[in-house]
Write an enzyme that holds these catalytic residues in place. Sequence first.
Site, short mmCIF file in Angstrom:
data_model
loop_
_atom_site.label_atom_id
_atom_site.label_comp_id
_atom_site.label_asym_id
_atom_site.label_seq_id
_atom_site.Cartn_x
_atom_site.Cartn_y
_atom_site.Cartn_z
N GLU A 5 3.29 -13.26 -27.03
CA GLU A 5 3.94 -14.16 -25.87
C GLU A 5 2.75 -14.15 -25.04
OE1 GLU A 5 6.11 -16.17 -25.73
OE2 GLU A 5 7.78 -15.42 -27.14
N TYR A 65 1.39 -9.06 -18.67
CA TYR A 65 1.00 -9.66 -20.19
C TYR A 65 -0.15 -8.90 -20.30
CZ TYR A 65 -1.97 -13.12 -22.43
OH TYR A 65 -2.89 -13.62 -23.35
#
Length: 378
Positions: A81, A185
């Site tokens: 992702e 992230y």
Amino acid sequence: MNILITGGAGFIGSRLAARLHKHGHRITILDNLSRQVHGDNPEFSADLQKIADCIEGDVCDRILLADLVKHQEVIIHFAAETGTGQSMYAIQHYEHVNIAGTSVLLDILVNEGLGSVRKLVVASSRAVYGEGQYRCSTHGVVYPQARKPELMSVGQFEPICPLCNSIVAVEPTSEEAPFAPTSFYGLTKQVQEQMVLMFANALKIDGIALRYQNVYGPGQSLSNPYTGLLAVFSNLVRKNQDLNVFEDGNESRDFVYIDDVVEATASCVDEKIKGTWTFNVGSGVRTSVLEVAKAVINYFGANAKVNISGDFRVGDIRHNMADISSLKALTGFSPRWSFDDGLHQFLDWASKQDAVDAGFEGSMKELADRGLLGVKKP
């Protein structure tokens, strides 16, 4: 060679598959065809199915992945992702896909045998650096900490020296810069690359982590509001909507064209590249967000306005410029595309696509509701 690309139906993976197939490699692709990336009716393109064995499935599906790994010589691990903003609240999901997915792959290789696998390549990100490398007029090279929301809320957006709190000047960030991600992230990409390189060493195979900068070009997702500044701007301008530019517009990124990224990655797949390496993949040039916004408006001849709002996202960095000398020295790679030329290629392509409502405003609300979207004080 037999090559498995996880996440291979994505923007970079699909183009890399075509490049490798053209040079005689046999490609297998595993992709879950995420709707956030591929739209409401996702499927493997006809062109991709002609050049690769395309498998729809989850990288965390151990049985499926173990079967695909058999007889592969190179594994290129793109399944992940992406998006700094979304990662700051979709925490468990990012951990599951990015970290757990990588652990499944490595667990298979350790406990079920390497088979013919002799190289692992993982897509990392410049996000592992956080702010990256700067220069202080007093203390020389420094690596600023994450910017403080209380300073950004009063318009102080530039990073400061961690030793004297003075404003610092951005420099190209080399691979020797310390890990200091400012988003979840970035943290997952750090863990991913460390896992891959650790087990490549342990298993005595080649391992390469590629820290991609801001990749753009024809074919990138126009429907994903969490990644792709150019995609967001091109959608809004074509719908005659104004552009909300965060901070003061002078924040900058190293935009690297898709064809250059593919060539850089393919050069690392080459059998001559041995050992474990970490490389920046970028253009080595930074461009401000305000420049990008104006260029998109000018291209379309639109009446859209640029609103410099002073808003900011928690976890965003200020500047980004990669030192790509290591990659060039080992592989001979050198970027061929300037940002102006690459931008026109992207916008030529985007102009032929439907302008979509990618849910950008909704993504901003998601951040605001969780206190992750800052507003400049009057």
